[in-house]
Write an enzyme that holds these catalytic residues in place. Structure first.
Site, PDB file in Angstrom:
ATOM      1  N   GLY A  18       0.672  -1.113   0.045  1.00  0.00           N
ATOM      2  CA  GLY A  18       0.026  -0.061   0.010  1.00  0.00           C
ATOM      3  C   GLY A  18       0.760   1.207  -0.025  1.00  0.00           C
ATOM      4  N   CYS A  19       0.439   2.358   0.715  1.00  0.00           N
ATOM      5  CA  CYS A  19       1.347   3.479   0.778  1.00  0.00           C
ATOM      6  C   CYS A  19       2.497   2.876   1.388  1.00  0.00           C
ATOM      7  CB  CYS A  19       0.603   4.534   1.742  1.00  0.00           C
ATOM      8  SG  CYS A  19       1.331   5.860   1.983  1.00  0.00           S
ATOM      9  N   PHE A  20       3.662   3.600   0.609  1.00  0.00           N
ATOM     10  CA  PHE A  20       5.082   3.198   0.914  1.00  0.00           C
ATOM     11  C   PHE A  20       5.582   3.963   2.208  1.00  0.00           C
ATOM     12  CE2 PHE A  20       6.233   5.697  -3.254  1.00  0.00           C
ATOM     13  CZ  PHE A  20       5.862   6.863  -2.736  1.00  0.00           C
TER      14      PHE A  20
ATOM     15  N   CYS B 175      -0.763   5.371   7.110  1.00  0.00           N
ATOM     16  CA  CYS B 175      -1.572   4.648   6.063  1.00  0.00           C
ATOM     17  C   CYS B 175      -1.699   3.065   6.049  1.00  0.00           C
ATOM     18  CB  CYS B 175      -1.459   4.991   4.904  1.00  0.00           C
ATOM     19  SG  CYS B 175       0.444   5.188   4.398  1.00  0.00           S
ATOM     20  N   HIS B 176      -1.514   2.248   7.205  1.00  0.00           N
ATOM     21  CA  HIS B 176      -1.829   0.956   7.220  1.00  0.00           C
ATOM     22  C   HIS B 176      -2.882   0.307   7.986  1.00  0.00           C
ATOM     23  CE1 HIS B 176       2.171   1.054   4.889  1.00  0.00           C
ATOM     24  NE2 HIS B 176       1.766   0.211   4.620  1.00  0.00           N
TER      25      HIS B 176
END
Length: 176
Positions: free
Chosen positions: A12-14, A162-163
């Protein structure tokens, strides 16, 4: 000096993934970028449209005498929801897919083996199938993301992590 290995993970978002990985002892360096798409040298704006086909990637350089690839994989499986297709939480699109790009046959075998171990743990909890893409990195270029994305959460400690995750821990190894 020992040899250094590389690993490539998409969760997902890094931003949050990079922070989780840089904090693991034995990880020497991390960077964020894009892999798995069709457009050469894509920009973040292009990747965000979904038209390039790239995933947001964390590149990890690690010392295999200090941290095993398996340990990195165990972190990978639990730091996001690998059963969520092309999204993580509120982030939606193919750029947020779950993927592992392997740099050796050994990495490929370990990625598949840990996927199967984690799938069994998820299945016991009634959670669906892992949709993580696992493929060789050979011939797939890694494009470094823009500088403001590198170590973003070190620069912005209260930034968006963001996880999401399944909440299921990776099963501990049992000796036989």
């Amino acid at each position: 000096m020992s040899d250094t290995e590389s690993a490539y993970f998409a969760t997902g978002c890094f931003w949050g993934a990079e922070r989780r990985l840089w904090n693991i002892p034995g990880v020497l360096q991390t960077s964020v970028g894009y892999m798995g798409g069709a457009r050469p040298d894509p920009s973040y704006e292009q990747v965000c449209t979904g038209v390039t086909g790239h995933a947001e990637i964390v590149e990890v350089s690690f010392d295999p005498t200090k941290v095993t690839y398996r340990r990195l994989l165990e972190e990978f499986w639990v730091m996001h929801d690998p059963t969520s297709l092309n999204r993580q939480g509120g982030d939606i699109g193919t750029q947020y897919r779950s993927a592992i790009f392997t740099t050796s046959d050994s990495q490929l075998l370990q990625a598949e083996a840990t996927r199967d171990v984690y799938q069994a743990a998820l299945s016991r909890k009634g959670i669906g199938e892992i949709v993580t893409e696992i493929k060789s990195a050979q011939g797939i270029p890694y494009y470094l993301a823009e500088e403001y994305h590198q170590r973003y959460l070190a620069k912005n400690p209260n930034g968006y992590d963001c996880h999401s995750s399944t909440g299921v821990p990776f099963p501990s190894q049992v000796s036989s």
